[in-house]
Design a protein around this motif. Structure first.
Motif, PDB file in Angstrom:
ATOM      1  N   PRO A  16      43.947  32.083  38.476  1.00 39.08           N
ATOM      2  CA  PRO A  16      45.136  32.937  38.492  1.00 39.08           C
ATOM      3  C   PRO A  16      45.646  33.210  39.905  1.00 39.08           C
ATOM      4  CG  PRO A  16      43.197  34.306  38.377  1.00 39.08           C
ATOM      5  CD  PRO A  16      42.704  32.878  38.539  1.00 39.08           C
ATOM      6  N   VAL A  67      51.166  34.417  37.902  1.00 38.83           N
ATOM      7  CA  VAL A  67      51.373  35.807  37.503  1.00 38.83           C
ATOM      8  C   VAL A  67      52.779  36.304  37.799  1.00 38.83           C
ATOM      9  CG1 VAL A  67      50.606  38.164  37.974  1.00 38.83           C
ATOM     10  CG2 VAL A  67      48.964  36.319  37.827  1.00 38.83           C
ATOM     11  N   LYS A 123      55.365  42.828  43.379  1.00 40.67           N
ATOM     12  CA  LYS A 123      55.547  41.946  44.534  1.00 40.67           C
ATOM     13  C   LYS A 123      56.888  41.234  44.420  1.00 40.67           C
ATOM     14  CE  LYS A 123      50.954  40.263  45.977  1.00 40.67           C
ATOM     15  NZ  LYS A 123      50.080  39.066  45.969  1.00 40.67           N
ATOM     16  N   PHE A 153      52.000  34.036  33.101  1.00 40.82           N
ATOM     17  CA  PHE A 153      51.601  35.142  32.228  1.00 40.82           C
ATOM     18  C   PHE A 153      51.926  36.478  32.880  1.00 40.82           C
ATOM     19  CE2 PHE A 153      47.710  37.553  33.446  1.00 40.82           C
ATOM     20  CZ  PHE A 153      47.402  36.928  34.637  1.00 40.82           C
ATOM     21  N   GLY A 192      50.683  40.733  32.122  1.00 35.91           N
ATOM     22  CA  GLY A 192      49.686  41.499  31.373  1.00 35.91           C
ATOM     23  C   GLY A 192      48.321  41.345  32.005  1.00 35.91           C
ATOM     24  N   LEU A 193      47.302  41.588  31.188  1.00 34.89           N
ATOM     25  CA  LEU A 193      45.923  41.569  31.699  1.00 34.89           C
ATOM     26  C   LEU A 193      45.380  40.148  31.754  1.00 34.89           C
ATOM     27  CD1 LEU A 193      43.710  44.360  30.080  1.00 34.89           C
ATOM     28  CD2 LEU A 193      44.321  44.073  32.487  1.00 34.89           C
ATOM     29  N   LEU A 194      44.753  39.831  32.865  1.00 37.49           N
ATOM     30  CA  LEU A 194      44.133  38.515  33.020  1.00 37.49           C
ATOM     31  C   LEU A 194      43.043  38.310  31.967  1.00 37.49           C
ATOM     32  CD1 LEU A 194      43.862  35.935  34.690  1.00 37.49           C
ATOM     33  CD2 LEU A 194      42.339  37.181  36.238  1.00 37.49           C
ATOM     34  N   ARG A 235      38.437  31.872  41.885  1.00 38.42           N
ATOM     35  CA  ARG A 235      39.149  32.472  43.012  1.00 38.42           C
ATOM     36  C   ARG A 235      38.644  31.849  44.306  1.00 38.42           C
ATOM     37  NH1 ARG A 235      43.776  35.088  42.635  1.00 38.42           N
ATOM     38  NH2 ARG A 235      43.258  36.689  44.158  1.00 38.42           N
ATOM     39  N   TYR A 285      38.175  42.618  48.457  1.00 33.48           N
ATOM     40  CA  TYR A 285      39.192  42.759  47.403  1.00 33.48           C
ATOM     41  C   TYR A 285      38.755  42.002  46.148  1.00 33.48           C
ATOM     42  CZ  TYR A 285      43.708  41.481  45.213  1.00 33.48           C
ATOM     43  OH  TYR A 285      44.730  41.242  44.333  1.00 33.48           O
ATOM     44  N   MET A 322      37.889  43.122  42.126  1.00 38.51           N
ATOM     45  CA  MET A 322      38.679  42.560  41.018  1.00 38.51           C
ATOM     46  C   MET A 322      37.745  41.886  40.002  1.00 38.51           C
ATOM     47  SD  MET A 322      42.269  40.649  41.488  1.00 38.51           S
ATOM     48  CE  MET A 322      41.671  39.053  41.971  1.00 38.51           C
ATOM     49  N   MET A 376      36.029  44.520  37.929  1.00 36.63           N
ATOM     50  CA  MET A 376      36.965  45.099  36.958  1.00 36.63           C
ATOM     51  C   MET A 376      37.147  44.141  35.773  1.00 36.63           C
ATOM     52  SD  MET A 376      38.963  47.419  35.933  1.00 36.63           S
ATOM     53  CE  MET A 376      39.503  48.582  37.154  1.00 36.63           C
ATOM     54  N   ASN A 377      37.318  42.859  36.072  1.00 37.48           N
ATOM     55  CA  ASN A 377      37.486  41.880  34.989  1.00 37.48           C
ATOM     56  C   ASN A 377      36.223  41.782  34.132  1.00 37.48           C
ATOM     57  OD1 ASN A 377      40.180  40.974  35.225  1.00 37.48           O
ATOM     58  ND2 ASN A 377      39.630  39.901  37.114  1.00 37.48           N
ATOM     59  N   LEU A 423      36.156  44.620  31.787  1.00 35.30           N
ATOM     60  CA  LEU A 423      37.149  44.481  30.708  1.00 35.30           C
ATOM     61  C   LEU A 423      36.719  43.441  29.684  1.00 35.30           C
ATOM     62  CD1 LEU A 423      40.389  44.499  32.908  1.00 35.30           C
ATOM     63  CD2 LEU A 423      39.741  46.248  31.258  1.00 35.30           C
TER      64      LEU A 423
HETATM   65  O1  PNS Z   1      47.396  35.488  44.317  1.00 32.99           O
HETATM   66  P1  PNS Z   1      47.131  36.937  44.115  1.00 32.99           P
HETATM   67  O2  PNS Z   1      48.421  37.716  44.172  1.00 32.99           O
HETATM   68  O3  PNS Z   1      46.079  37.455  45.059  1.00 32.99           O
HETATM   69  O4  PNS Z   1      46.539  37.099  42.620  1.00 32.99           O
HETATM   70  C1  PNS Z   1      46.146  38.361  42.120  1.00 32.99           C
HETATM   71  C2  PNS Z   1      45.942  38.284  40.601  1.00 32.99           C
HETATM   72  C3  PNS Z   1      47.146  37.706  39.934  1.00 32.99           C
HETATM   73  C4  PNS Z   1      44.747  37.407  40.297  1.00 32.99           C
HETATM   74  C5  PNS Z   1      45.661  39.722  40.060  1.00 32.99           C
HETATM   75  O5  PNS Z   1      46.668  40.563  40.510  1.00 32.99           O
HETATM   76  C6  PNS Z   1      45.607  39.781  38.535  1.00 32.99           C
HETATM   77  O6  PNS Z   1      44.652  39.346  37.939  1.00 32.99           O
HETATM   78  N1  PNS Z   1      46.672  40.309  37.898  1.00 32.99           N
HETATM   79  C7  PNS Z   1      46.736  40.448  36.467  1.00 32.99           C
HETATM   80  C8  PNS Z   1      46.579  41.916  36.034  1.00 32.99           C
HETATM   81  C9  PNS Z   1      45.143  42.264  35.745  1.00 32.99           C
HETATM   82  O7  PNS Z   1      44.495  41.703  34.897  1.00 32.99           O
HETATM   83  N2  PNS Z   1      44.612  43.283  36.471  1.00 32.99           N
HETATM   84  C10 PNS Z   1      43.251  43.755  36.251  1.00 32.99           C
HETATM   85  C11 PNS Z   1      42.227  43.021  37.097  1.00 32.99           C
HETATM   86  S1  PNS Z   1      42.081  43.765  38.681  1.00 32.99           S
END
Ligand code: PNS
Length: 165
Positions: free
Chosen positions: A7, A36, A41, A69, A71-73, A87, A97, A101, A104-105, A108
């Motif tokens: 993503p 995304v 942004k 997409f 919404g939620l990843l 990633r 960072y 993330m 958190m994923n 979820l």
């Molecule tokens: O290229 P980026 O902008 O660093 O990507 C960030 C991204 C898209 C991976 C992150 O913002 C994302 O997963 N967005 C989807 C919303 C989501 O699921 N958020 C909860 C997880 S922190």
């Protein structure tokens, strides 16, 4: 079948991203690049343009697909039967960072894991924002982005110059 999702905003896709796809596409059966729609942004390229630029740049990778997409990843992964998030990491700053993330994923959707891959040293300094800034100020970004992106940036620059005249 091991399906992974890569993503990101990809505004625009760089050679750093393509290098990560080239390496991870040898490990997973299928990779879905998830572009995304991030309302917080402001993007230079529209979502459709970003998807199109990635598609043009991964024609040599038959097991890589591109989708957008919002919404939620975690929901996107569930809908695609994917179990892994890919990633790239360039620095310790990225790690801070990214680790939050990934946790958190994981909370979820406990069945998923994030796989981190170190950027190729020759692309470690590249970021989409740095590329945009350099290109729109007339800098040469050839070799740092795929050819289709270089052309797309030149078109954006021409439009910008034309508008400001
Ligand atoms: O290229 P980026 O902008 O660093 O990507 C960030 C991204 C898209 C991976 C992150 O913002 C994302 O997963 N967005 C989807 C919303 C989501 O699921 N958020 C909860 C997880 S922190």
């Amino acid at each position: 079948m091991a399906i992974a999702v890569y993503p990101g905003s990809f505004d625009p896709v760089t050679m750093g991203h393509i290098d990560i796809l080239e390496r991870t596409s040898q490990v997973f059966d299928k990779i879905v690049v998830a572009v995304v729609h991030n309302v917080t942004k402001e993007a230079l390229f529209t979502l459709d343009e970003r998807v199109d630029l990635i598609k043009k740049s991964i024609q040599h990778l038959p097991n890589v697909e591109v989708e957008c997409f919002n919404g939620l990843l975690a929901d996107f992964l569930r809908a695609r039967d994917a179990t892994v998030i890919i990633r790239g990491l360039r620095s310790i700053t990225d790690f801070e960072y990214e680790s939050h993330m990934s946790m958190m994923n994981k909370s979820l959707l406990p069945d998923i894991d994030t796989v981190f891959i170190m950027s190729n040293p020759c692309y470690i300094f590249i970021s989409s924002s740095g590329i945009k800034e350099a290109a729109l100020l007339g800098g040469d970004v050839s070799g740092l982005v795929p050819a289709a992106v270089e052309k797309g940036l030149q078109e954006k620059l021409q439009r910008y110059l034309f508008k400001t005249k």
